[in-house]
Design a protein around this motif. Sequence first.
Motif, PDB file in Angstrom:
ATOM      1  N   ALA A   1       1.004   9.345  11.480  1.00 21.97           N
ATOM      2  CA  ALA A   1      -0.336   8.842  11.148  1.00 21.97           C
ATOM      3  C   ALA A   1      -1.011   8.239  12.374  1.00 21.97           C
ATOM      4  O   ALA A   1      -2.218   8.425  12.591  1.00 21.97           O
ATOM      5  CB  ALA A   1      -0.230   7.798  10.033  1.00 21.97           C
ATOM      6  N   ARG A   2      -0.236   7.538  13.190  1.00 26.84           N
ATOM      7  CA  ARG A   2      -0.783   6.884  14.392  1.00 26.84           C
ATOM      8  C   ARG A   2      -1.287   7.924  15.396  1.00 26.84           C
ATOM      9  O   ARG A   2      -2.232   7.657  16.153  1.00 26.84           O
ATOM     10  CB  ARG A   2       0.309   6.017  15.036  1.00 26.84           C
ATOM     11  CG  ARG A   2      -0.168   5.155  16.185  1.00 26.84           C
ATOM     12  CD  ARG A   2      -1.059   4.033  15.668  1.00 26.84           C
ATOM     13  NE  ARG A   2      -1.445   3.123  16.731  1.00 26.84           N
ATOM     14  CZ  ARG A   2      -2.411   3.361  17.609  1.00 26.84           C
ATOM     15  NH1 ARG A   2      -3.090   4.502  17.553  1.00 26.84           N
ATOM     16  NH2 ARG A   2      -2.717   2.480  18.535  1.00 26.84           N
TER      17      ARG A   2
ATOM     18  N   LEU B   1      -2.463   2.953   6.791  1.00 30.07           N
ATOM     19  CA  LEU B   1      -1.842   2.452   5.568  1.00 30.07           C
ATOM     20  C   LEU B   1      -2.110   3.382   4.392  1.00 30.07           C
ATOM     21  O   LEU B   1      -1.223   3.652   3.577  1.00 30.07           O
ATOM     22  CB  LEU B   1      -2.351   1.046   5.255  1.00 30.07           C
ATOM     23  CG  LEU B   1      -1.794  -0.071   6.136  1.00 30.07           C
ATOM     24  CD1 LEU B   1      -2.480  -1.386   5.814  1.00 30.07           C
ATOM     25  CD2 LEU B   1      -0.287  -0.201   5.947  1.00 30.07           C
ATOM     26  N   GLU B   2      -3.339   3.878   4.314  1.00 27.91           N
ATOM     27  CA  GLU B   2      -3.671   4.773   3.208  1.00 27.91           C
ATOM     28  C   GLU B   2      -2.816   6.031   3.262  1.00 27.91           C
ATOM     29  O   GLU B   2      -2.359   6.539   2.231  1.00 27.91           O
ATOM     30  CB  GLU B   2      -5.154   5.130   3.257  1.00 27.91           C
ATOM     31  CG  GLU B   2      -5.725   5.580   1.920  1.00 27.91           C
ATOM     32  CD  GLU B   2      -5.684   4.481   0.857  1.00 27.91           C
ATOM     33  OE1 GLU B   2      -5.596   4.846  -0.329  1.00 27.91           O
ATOM     34  OE2 GLU B   2      -5.730   3.284   1.210  1.00 27.91           O
ATOM     35  N   ARG B   3      -2.594   6.530   4.473  1.00 34.73           N
ATOM     36  CA  ARG B   3      -1.735   7.706   4.616  1.00 34.73           C
ATOM     37  C   ARG B   3      -0.301   7.395   4.172  1.00 34.73           C
ATOM     38  O   ARG B   3       0.375   8.249   3.592  1.00 34.73           O
ATOM     39  CB  ARG B   3      -1.746   8.189   6.071  1.00 34.73           C
ATOM     40  CG  ARG B   3      -3.066   8.849   6.483  1.00 34.73           C
ATOM     41  CD  ARG B   3      -3.097   9.140   7.985  1.00 34.73           C
ATOM     42  NE  ARG B   3      -4.340   9.792   8.367  1.00 34.73           N
ATOM     43  CZ  ARG B   3      -4.537  11.107   8.413  1.00 34.73           C
ATOM     44  NH1 ARG B   3      -3.531  11.918   8.106  1.00 34.73           N
ATOM     45  NH2 ARG B   3      -5.691  11.618   8.760  1.00 34.73           N
ATOM     46  N   LEU B   4       0.169   6.194   4.438  1.00 32.75           N
ATOM     47  CA  LEU B   4       1.509   5.805   4.003  1.00 32.75           C
ATOM     48  C   LEU B   4       1.570   5.661   2.482  1.00 32.75           C
ATOM     49  O   LEU B   4       2.550   6.072   1.851  1.00 32.75           O
ATOM     50  CB  LEU B   4       1.931   4.499   4.680  1.00 32.75           C
ATOM     51  CG  LEU B   4       2.139   4.580   6.193  1.00 32.75           C
ATOM     52  CD1 LEU B   4       2.424   3.191   6.762  1.00 32.75           C
ATOM     53  CD2 LEU B   4       3.277   5.535   6.547  1.00 32.75           C
ATOM     54  N   TYR B   5       0.524   5.074   1.886  1.00 32.58           N
ATOM     55  CA  TYR B   5       0.489   4.966   0.429  1.00 32.58           C
ATOM     56  C   TYR B   5       0.551   6.353  -0.213  1.00 32.58           C
ATOM     57  O   TYR B   5       1.289   6.590  -1.173  1.00 32.58           O
ATOM     58  CB  TYR B   5      -0.790   4.265  -0.034  1.00 32.58           C
ATOM     59  CG  TYR B   5      -0.929   2.821   0.394  1.00 32.58           C
ATOM     60  CD1 TYR B   5       0.183   2.017   0.607  1.00 32.58           C
ATOM     61  CD2 TYR B   5      -2.191   2.255   0.584  1.00 32.58           C
ATOM     62  CE1 TYR B   5       0.054   0.703   0.996  1.00 32.58           C
ATOM     63  CE2 TYR B   5      -2.334   0.929   0.972  1.00 32.58           C
ATOM     64  CZ  TYR B   5      -1.212   0.152   1.185  1.00 32.58           C
ATOM     65  OH  TYR B   5      -1.358  -1.162   1.574  1.00 32.58           O
TER      66      TYR B   5
ATOM     67  N   ALA C   1       2.765  -0.969  -6.773  1.00 36.71           N
ATOM     68  CA  ALA C   1       4.132  -0.651  -6.359  1.00 36.71           C
ATOM     69  C   ALA C   1       4.141  -0.076  -4.944  1.00 36.71           C
ATOM     70  O   ALA C   1       5.009  -0.407  -4.131  1.00 36.71           O
ATOM     71  CB  ALA C   1       4.762   0.331  -7.342  1.00 36.71           C
ATOM     72  N   ALA C   2       3.165   0.778  -4.634  1.00 37.19           N
ATOM     73  CA  ALA C   2       3.075   1.345  -3.281  1.00 37.19           C
ATOM     74  C   ALA C   2       2.801   0.256  -2.253  1.00 37.19           C
ATOM     75  O   ALA C   2       3.386   0.249  -1.163  1.00 37.19           O
ATOM     76  CB  ALA C   2       1.986   2.414  -3.238  1.00 37.19           C
ATOM     77  N   PHE C   3       1.907  -0.698  -2.583  1.00 38.07           N
ATOM     78  CA  PHE C   3       1.639  -1.816  -1.666  1.00 38.07           C
ATOM     79  C   PHE C   3       2.937  -2.568  -1.378  1.00 38.07           C
ATOM     80  O   PHE C   3       3.202  -2.952  -0.228  1.00 38.07           O
ATOM     81  CB  PHE C   3       0.636  -2.800  -2.273  1.00 38.07           C
ATOM     82  CG  PHE C   3      -0.695  -2.208  -2.636  1.00 38.07           C
ATOM     83  CD1 PHE C   3      -1.161  -1.053  -2.033  1.00 38.07           C
ATOM     84  CD2 PHE C   3      -1.496  -2.812  -3.596  1.00 38.07           C
ATOM     85  CE1 PHE C   3      -2.398  -0.505  -2.371  1.00 38.07           C
ATOM     86  CE2 PHE C   3      -2.726  -2.284  -3.943  1.00 38.07           C
ATOM     87  CZ  PHE C   3      -3.180  -1.129  -3.332  1.00 38.07           C
ATOM     88  N   SER C   4       3.734  -2.769  -2.445  1.00 38.21           N
ATOM     89  CA  SER C   4       4.972  -3.549  -2.296  1.00 38.21           C
ATOM     90  C   SER C   4       5.952  -2.859  -1.353  1.00 38.21           C
ATOM     91  O   SER C   4       6.550  -3.500  -0.481  1.00 38.21           O
ATOM     92  CB  SER C   4       5.623  -3.756  -3.667  1.00 38.21           C
ATOM     93  OG  SER C   4       4.762  -4.464  -4.530  1.00 38.21           O
ATOM     94  N   VAL C   5       6.122  -1.542  -1.530  1.00 30.32           N
ATOM     95  CA  VAL C   5       7.092  -0.819  -0.711  1.00 30.32           C
ATOM     96  C   VAL C   5       6.637  -0.756   0.749  1.00 30.32           C
ATOM     97  O   VAL C   5       7.434  -0.980   1.679  1.00 30.32           O
ATOM     98  CB  VAL C   5       7.316   0.597  -1.275  1.00 30.32           C
ATOM     99  CG1 VAL C   5       8.187   1.426  -0.341  1.00 30.32           C
ATOM    100  CG2 VAL C   5       7.962   0.514  -2.657  1.00 30.32           C
ATOM    101  N   VAL C   6       5.358  -0.470   0.975  1.00 33.33           N
ATOM    102  CA  VAL C   6       4.879  -0.378   2.354  1.00 33.33           C
ATOM    103  C   VAL C   6       4.920  -1.738   3.032  1.00 33.33           C
ATOM    104  O   VAL C   6       5.314  -1.850   4.204  1.00 33.33           O
ATOM    105  CB  VAL C   6       3.458   0.225   2.392  1.00 33.33           C
ATOM    106  CG1 VAL C   6       2.900   0.193   3.815  1.00 33.33           C
ATOM    107  CG2 VAL C   6       3.483   1.666   1.883  1.00 33.33           C
TER     108      VAL C   6
END
Length: 323
Positions: free
Chosen positions: A256-257, A267-271, A288-293
Amino acid sequence: MEIPVLPTANWLDWYRSRHQQECTRSGTLFESYVEKVLARFHDDFVNPAPTGRFGDGGCDGLAEAGTIAYACYGQRPGRDAERELAKKIGKDFARALDQWPSFHTWRFVTNAPIGPRASAVIIDLQQAHGPASPRPLTIRRFDTDKLWLDIVAGLGATVLDELFPGAPGIANIELADLIPLLDSLGTASATVSSVHPVLPVPASKMDFNALPEASRAEFNYGRRLATRIDRWYEDASDPGLYDAHGDRFRALYSEARAVTSNPAEILERLYVAIAGPNVRMDGTRANAAFSVVSYFFDSCHIFEMPAVTATASEAEVSDALAH
């Protein structure tokens, strides 16, 4: 080992809406849909082809070594639905009873409204074949809701996607084996004590990476579930799962970087990588995605560390482990 991606939240709702669309079809179109579903639900399902004067023997499918018999009726428009349905139930049951002595469960599947006349026929059959009768049978009616709840909803994502291709959020998930973790975070559960404390993060890390306020808020919310993520990894059958996910997160971050320097977009790409393209369609899945990232951000697997404080942080961890 391949870990199945289970349909949850908005995905399962989407599949149900597609099921309901199929159930609005009339006649043989509905009956063909039911046959397709049953063939995936029972691995030995067979629908006898009509032959000569025997027809199909009043049976639209047999399963479980012939112990379950199905009859199916798709509503025909422009007819007296209630009268025709009641007649169809009685006729199909009588023919199946005569032709198939092996079944002990009979299921009548229909998308037609089941009114008092049709219900009375079913009740009469149930009473005539009760536990004390010469041939006790389990007789059940399946409307479209029961067909969904008892059969279609339990087929699993792979089969559901074959029946209804194109579900939002199913395709292109980079870390599919994180789906069970996301599902566990979406259920009500008491907070557990931390098993493996997350590595300390310098207070300046979010400043150093210029995370926007909205992303910081998502992370601060997500951190409340960190101890539950600890426990999930502790209970995992694969002791190397956490390290494998950490390595994958580093690779996803690097990918992503290389595309963008915008931290919010990264971050959106990671979500999306862990929860699918429509992650924000479902608030529970998004949280849940926020928590894991945020968990992997705090454990220093993604985003850069300020050079000076990184050394201090590592010293603190080493000191803590030594004691």
